[in-house]
Design an enzyme around this catalytic site. Sequence first.
Site, PDB file in Angstrom:
ATOM      1  N   GLY A   1       0.824  -1.195   0.000  1.00 22.75           N
ATOM      2  CA  GLY A   1       0.000   0.000   0.000  1.00 22.75           C
ATOM      3  C   GLY A   1       0.858   1.244   0.000  1.00 22.75           C
TER       4      GLY A   1
ATOM      5  N   GLY B   1       0.778   5.751   1.148  1.00 16.76           N
ATOM      6  CA  GLY B   1       0.090   6.807   1.888  1.00 16.76           C
ATOM      7  C   GLY B   1       0.898   8.081   1.836  1.00 16.76           C
ATOM      8  N   GLY B   2       0.615   8.979   2.773  1.00 16.17           N
ATOM      9  CA  GLY B   2       1.272  10.272   2.785  1.00 16.17           C
ATOM     10  C   GLY B   2       2.761  10.188   3.038  1.00 16.17           C
TER      11      GLY B   2
ATOM     12  N   LYS C   1       5.550   4.381   0.644  1.00 16.86           N
ATOM     13  CA  LYS C   1       4.981   3.092   0.273  1.00 16.86           C
ATOM     14  C   LYS C   1       5.416   2.006   1.248  1.00 16.86           C
ATOM     15  CE  LYS C   1       4.474   3.906  -4.705  1.00 16.86           C
ATOM     16  NZ  LYS C   1       4.746   3.390  -6.063  1.00 16.86           N
ATOM     17  N   VAL C   2       4.568   0.995   1.358  1.00 17.16           N
ATOM     18  CA  VAL C   2       4.849  -0.139   2.234  1.00 17.16           C
ATOM     19  C   VAL C   2       4.967  -1.396   1.379  1.00 17.16           C
ATOM     20  CG1 VAL C   2       4.088  -1.489   4.222  1.00 17.16           C
ATOM     21  CG2 VAL C   2       3.539   0.939   4.089  1.00 17.16           C
TER      22      VAL C   2
ATOM     23  N   LYS D   1       8.415   0.153   5.323  1.00 16.71           N
ATOM     24  CA  LYS D   1       7.773   1.417   4.974  1.00 16.71           C
ATOM     25  C   LYS D   1       8.871   2.342   4.465  1.00 16.71           C
ATOM     26  CE  LYS D   1       4.492   3.166   7.548  1.00 16.71           C
ATOM     27  NZ  LYS D   1       3.306   3.384   6.684  1.00 16.71           N
TER      28      LYS D   1
ATOM     29  N   ASP E   1      -3.204   8.920  15.500  1.00 17.13           N
ATOM     30  CA  ASP E   1      -3.834   8.743  14.190  1.00 17.13           C
ATOM     31  C   ASP E   1      -4.509   7.374  14.115  1.00 17.13           C
ATOM     32  OD1 ASP E   1      -4.611   9.511  11.633  1.00 17.13           O
ATOM     33  OD2 ASP E   1      -2.797   8.737  10.680  1.00 17.13           O
TER      34      ASP E   1
END
Length: 262
Positions: free
Chosen positions: A61, A63-64, A67-68, A83, A177
């Site tokens: 996946g 995100g901000g 990538k992972v 990550k 979060d």
Amino acid sequence: MKCPNCRTENSPESRFCSNCAAPLKESRGEPGGGKTIKAPAFEISRGNIFAGRYEIIEELGSGGMGKVFKAYDQKVREVIALKLIRPEIGVQDKAIERFRNELKFTRKITHKNICRMHDLDEDGYIHYISMEYVAGENLKRFIRRAGPLTSGKAISIAKQVCEGLAEAHLQGAVHRDLKPQNIMIDHDGNAKIMDFGIARFVEMDRMTGSGVMIGTPEYMSPEQVDLIEVDQRSDIYSLGVVLYEMVTGKVPFEAETALSLA
């Protein structure tokens, strides 16, 4: 080496297929024999060797922060999650150093319902975080796929998240979060909280002198919206929103923009 699953040819050193990520059980290559990556983090592909030890299996996946990837650690001989931090974030030396200190604290938290983070390191200009790999899907995808959860399932997941949060809060850590995307559900139905310690790093990166609202608006506590220093109660508020979403299939507050939502 030909993949027994899709018949794709792979290098002799690869342990996983570059096309379908299936294990290459016949591989006898020595660790570190693949192609070492020096390219930007977001051009990494299956079968490459990153930082001289991590064989990339597949992308999990993005995100901000970056990538992972699911990767095989050739040094300790186990599958982990990587990550990779976006270069524009990684160049901020003060942010990286503060996050390194935060990681030293949060990785001491050991609990079955919290995903362990191993280390923060860098390869060239690419900073990356190695962490425990959890086979499964995040709670957001789980809800989208299954719809509103039964009361029994929702209670089971919520109880596990509460137990993980309780241990972290006891150690003085605040997630900041908490959201379904940061809660992994493995194949046995066990819940694990992801990204402890990372949220503060992202917060520091996004805050400016005048103050900018950070986080995921749907799950943010009122004090986060008001840019007030948060404590453990902020996580409890976010958990309440997650509970609502688990049993209804939607978040309690919706709006056209993040500002109006807040």
